[in-house]
Structure formats: structure tokens, C-alpha cells
Design a protein around this motif. Structure first.
Motif, PDB file in Angstrom:
ATOM      1  N   GLY A 122     -21.410  -4.425  -7.563  1.00  0.00           N
ATOM      2  CA  GLY A 122     -22.475  -5.278  -7.709  1.00  0.00           C
ATOM      3  C   GLY A 122     -22.552  -6.251  -6.228  1.00  0.00           C
ATOM      4  N   LYS A 123     -22.289  -7.563  -6.444  1.00  0.00           N
ATOM      5  CA  LYS A 123     -22.512  -8.474  -5.113  1.00  0.00           C
ATOM      6  C   LYS A 123     -21.103  -8.642  -4.676  1.00  0.00           C
ATOM      7  N   ARG A 124     -19.788  -8.009  -5.353  1.00  0.00           N
ATOM      8  CA  ARG A 124     -18.488  -8.220  -5.127  1.00  0.00           C
ATOM      9  C   ARG A 124     -18.176  -6.874  -4.156  1.00  0.00           C
ATOM     10  N   THR A 125     -17.066  -7.256  -3.253  1.00  0.00           N
ATOM     11  CA  THR A 125     -16.619  -6.203  -2.538  1.00  0.00           C
ATOM     12  C   THR A 125     -14.833  -6.115  -2.820  1.00  0.00           C
ATOM     13  N   ILE A 126     -14.388  -5.065  -3.072  1.00  0.00           N
ATOM     14  CA  ILE A 126     -12.803  -4.496  -2.972  1.00  0.00           C
ATOM     15  C   ILE A 126     -12.610  -4.059  -1.966  1.00  0.00           C
ATOM     16  N   THR A 127     -11.589  -4.603  -1.160  1.00  0.00           N
ATOM     17  CA  THR A 127     -10.985  -4.117  -0.060  1.00  0.00           C
ATOM     18  C   THR A 127      -9.682  -3.785   0.035  1.00  0.00           C
ATOM     19  N   PHE A 128      -9.462  -2.536   0.180  1.00  0.00           N
ATOM     20  CA  PHE A 128      -7.885  -2.039   0.169  1.00  0.00           C
ATOM     21  C   PHE A 128      -7.456  -1.875   1.458  1.00  0.00           C
ATOM     22  N   LYS A 129      -6.229  -2.675   1.906  1.00  0.00           N
ATOM     23  CA  LYS A 129      -5.882  -2.715   3.385  1.00  0.00           C
ATOM     24  C   LYS A 129      -4.294  -1.868   3.236  1.00  0.00           C
ATOM     25  N   LYS A 130      -4.074  -0.962   4.210  1.00  0.00           N
ATOM     26  CA  LYS A 130      -2.623  -0.507   4.389  1.00  0.00           C
ATOM     27  C   LYS A 130      -1.862  -1.787   4.634  1.00  0.00           C
ATOM     28  N   ALA A 131      -0.634  -1.763   4.073  1.00  0.00           N
ATOM     29  CA  ALA A 131       0.126  -2.722   4.249  1.00  0.00           C
ATOM     30  C   ALA A 131       1.745  -1.815   4.355  1.00  0.00           C
ATOM     31  N   THR A 132       2.842  -2.818   4.792  1.00  0.00           N
ATOM     32  CA  THR A 132       4.005  -2.449   5.171  1.00  0.00           C
ATOM     33  C   THR A 132       4.865  -2.110   4.258  1.00  0.00           C
ATOM     34  N   ALA A 133       5.591  -1.297   4.074  1.00  0.00           N
ATOM     35  CA  ALA A 133       6.537  -1.000   2.935  1.00  0.00           C
ATOM     36  C   ALA A 133       7.277  -2.133   2.381  1.00  0.00           C
ATOM     37  N   LYS A 134       7.610  -2.975   3.428  1.00  0.00           N
ATOM     38  CA  LYS A 134       8.183  -4.300   3.118  1.00  0.00           C
ATOM     39  C   LYS A 134       7.334  -5.078   1.967  1.00  0.00           C
ATOM     40  N   THR A 135       6.192  -5.429   2.375  1.00  0.00           N
ATOM     41  CA  THR A 135       5.038  -6.099   1.639  1.00  0.00           C
ATOM     42  C   THR A 135       5.053  -5.500   0.182  1.00  0.00           C
ATOM     43  N   LEU A 136       4.922  -4.141   0.296  1.00  0.00           N
ATOM     44  CA  LEU A 136       4.688  -3.539  -0.866  1.00  0.00           C
ATOM     45  C   LEU A 136       5.846  -3.436  -1.834  1.00  0.00           C
ATOM     46  N   SER A 137       7.055  -3.878  -1.159  1.00  0.00           N
ATOM     47  CA  SER A 137       8.341  -3.779  -2.192  1.00  0.00           C
ATOM     48  C   SER A 137       8.377  -4.951  -3.023  1.00  0.00           C
ATOM     49  N   LEU A 138       7.552  -5.777  -3.048  1.00  0.00           N
ATOM     50  CA  LEU A 138       7.670  -7.248  -3.845  1.00  0.00           C
ATOM     51  C   LEU A 138       7.623  -6.546  -5.509  1.00  0.00           C
ATOM     52  N   LYS A 139       8.307  -7.199  -6.282  1.00  0.00           N
ATOM     53  CA  LYS A 139       8.397  -6.444  -7.571  1.00  0.00           C
ATOM     54  C   LYS A 139       7.910  -7.367  -8.837  1.00  0.00           C
ATOM     55  N   GLY A 140       8.141  -8.683  -8.449  1.00  0.00           N
ATOM     56  CA  GLY A 140       7.829  -9.841  -9.641  1.00  0.00           C
ATOM     57  C   GLY A 140       6.220  -9.992  -9.651  1.00  0.00           C
ATOM     58  N   LYS A 141       5.816  -9.878 -10.677  1.00  0.00           N
ATOM     59  CA  LYS A 141       4.173 -10.230 -10.672  1.00  0.00           C
ATOM     60  C   LYS A 141       3.809 -11.790 -10.447  1.00  0.00           C
ATOM     61  N   ILE A 142       4.817 -12.658 -10.914  1.00  0.00           N
ATOM     62  CA  ILE A 142       4.404 -14.064 -10.232  1.00  0.00           C
ATOM     63  C   ILE A 142       4.915 -14.243  -8.984  1.00  0.00           C
ATOM     64  N   SER A 143       5.929 -13.982  -8.628  1.00  0.00           N
ATOM     65  CA  SER A 143       6.725 -14.104  -7.220  1.00  0.00           C
ATOM     66  C   SER A 143       5.775 -13.502  -6.027  1.00  0.00           C
ATOM     67  N   MET A 144       5.362 -12.223  -6.655  1.00  0.00           N
ATOM     68  CA  MET A 144       4.585 -11.613  -5.392  1.00  0.00           C
ATOM     69  C   MET A 144       3.257 -12.509  -5.227  1.00  0.00           C
ATOM     70  N   LEU A 145       2.424 -12.759  -6.398  1.00  0.00           N
ATOM     71  CA  LEU A 145       1.384 -13.613  -6.227  1.00  0.00           C
ATOM     72  C   LEU A 145       1.703 -14.907  -5.287  1.00  0.00           C
ATOM     73  N   LYS A 175      14.740 -14.065 -13.009  1.00  0.00           N
ATOM     74  CA  LYS A 175      15.507 -14.466 -11.954  1.00  0.00           C
ATOM     75  C   LYS A 175      15.958 -13.466 -10.685  1.00  0.00           C
ATOM     76  N   GLN A 176      16.023 -12.095 -11.317  1.00  0.00           N
ATOM     77  CA  GLN A 176      16.492 -11.204 -10.407  1.00  0.00           C
ATOM     78  C   GLN A 176      15.488 -10.623  -9.596  1.00  0.00           C
ATOM     79  N   LEU A 177      14.242 -10.453 -10.313  1.00  0.00           N
ATOM     80  CA  LEU A 177      13.032 -10.095  -9.474  1.00  0.00           C
ATOM     81  C   LEU A 177      12.657 -11.159  -8.329  1.00  0.00           C
ATOM     82  N   LEU A 178      12.639 -12.487  -8.955  1.00  0.00           N
ATOM     83  CA  LEU A 178      12.327 -13.585  -8.124  1.00  0.00           C
ATOM     84  C   LEU A 178      13.456 -13.549  -6.725  1.00  0.00           C
ATOM     85  N   GLN A 179      14.700 -13.546  -6.960  1.00  0.00           N
ATOM     86  CA  GLN A 179      15.408 -13.369  -5.935  1.00  0.00           C
ATOM     87  C   GLN A 179      15.093 -12.294  -5.005  1.00  0.00           C
TER      88      GLN A 179
END
Length: 199
Positions: A122-145, A175-179
């Protein structure tokens, strides 16, 4: 022989309402040209809905508002599953999903290890950008956000109340995902959240 249109519809109609599917899902049925024509006819007849180029849904139907199309998050999740890709919301989308912003972003950005591309919905756009492996290694849903939201706000412009809000959210994170994620975060974010976490 059964028509391509009937093959596709027989595949779709047994799926739960709200199911998302792609033109590529039917590649074994016929040629790309015939598949696209069949999907177009099914769309025109109202049996399926098109949410973006090559992306369709068996719509849910509400008695009052009619067809209910999937959210951007649902579409992104389906794309990630299809591509076996990791995706991390960033920018305004991270702020929105975390709850720091009530404004639904028009332009949604996700980091990915799949192909960089844009999808118009529609009027919205989803953009997918390549990122580093480090950025994509985040595991926690909340801590990632939280980390992506703070990167978007910036070290010099983040407010104490925003940090307080994030810290409250992080109380619900494993706590483990956060750390794990704090160890991957930029130093200023790690120090900011670690100090609050230990307080």
C-alpha cells in the motif's frame, strides 16, 4: 487436467485464514507466467488478496470491516521463514515495537542476512538492509529492540525517562539473553543499561 488456478486454490483453501503465501510457493504447478495469471484471477474473484508484488493471503473476514489483511510484522515473519533469514527491526520500527513510539512507521526497516530489497505494501515500504553478523547475533526479543531503539535515539539525545522505560521493559527479558545482548551492544548502551540493571 486440473487447471493451475484450481491447483492453487485447492492449496490455499485448506490453509487457515490469514495464511500468507508467495507466488514461488506454486513453482511446481506450472510456469511463472501461468502462475501469475492464475493468482491474478483468484485475486480478481476475491478468493485471495494481494498484499504486495508476489505476496498473497487467504484473508480473514470481519463482519463489520470485511477482509482483514496481515500486519507488516506478520508479512516480515513470513518472509523470514521463507528465506530462512534473520531479521532485526531498527529505526522507527524498533521504537514502535518496543512501545517508545505510538506512531506506526510508514517506512519500516529491518536488518537481515538475506538479500537487501524493498517491498511496497500500500502506502508503506518495508526495507531490508544487510547487516553485520554481530548485529544479527542479538537473541533477546526485548533486549534486541532496546538496543536498536537506543541506537536510533542516539547517545547525546536519549532522555532519562526513555532509559527508565526501557529498563522496565528489560525486566521481562531472560537474564541470560539480556547479558548476551549487552555484551554485543555499543559501549555507551552497555554502560547505560548495565548501570540501570545493577541499580
Amino acid at each position: 487436467m486440473e487447471s493451475v488456478e484450481n491447483k492453487i486454490f485447492n492449496y490455499v483453501k485448506v490453509k487457515p485464514k490469514g495464511s500468507i503465501f508467495f507466488a514461488d510457493d506454486f513453482i511446481d504447478f506450472s510456469t511463472s507466467k501461468n502462475i501469475n495469471k492464475a493468482l491474478e484471477r483468484l485475486h480478481d474473484s476475491g478468493k485471495i488478496a494481494r498484499v504486495a508484488m508476489g505476496i498473497y493471503v487467504r484473508p480473514k473476514v470481519d463482519k463489520i470491516i470485511g477482509s482483514v489483511l496481515p500486519t507488516v510484522e506478520e508479512i516480515v515473519k513470513a518472509i523470514a521463514k521463507r528465506d530462512k533469514a534473520r531479521l532485526i527491526p531498527t529505526g522507527a520500527q524498533a521504537l514502535y515495537q518496543l512501545g517508545l513510539s505510538n506512531q506506526v512507521p510508514v517506512n519500516v526497516v529491518y536488518y537481515t542476512d538475506a538479500s537487501a530489497r524493498q517491498i511496497k505494501i500500500g502506502k508503506r515500504t518495508i526495507t531490508f538492509k544487510k547487516a553485520t553478523a554481530k548485529t544479527l547475533s542479538l537473541k533477546g526479543k526485548i533486549s534486541m529492540l532496546a538496543i536498536q531503539a537506543l541506537k536510533t535515539i542516539g547517545q547525546k539525545t536519549v532522555k532519562a525517562e526513555e532509559v527508565d522505560f526501557i529498563q522496565e521493559k528489560l525486566k521481562m527479558e531472560d537474564k541470560q539473553l539480556l547479558q548476551h545482548d549487552l555484551n554485543l551492544a555499543p559501549a555507551w548502551i552497555r554502560e547505560l543499561l548495565q548501570n540501570r540493571k545493577d541499580a
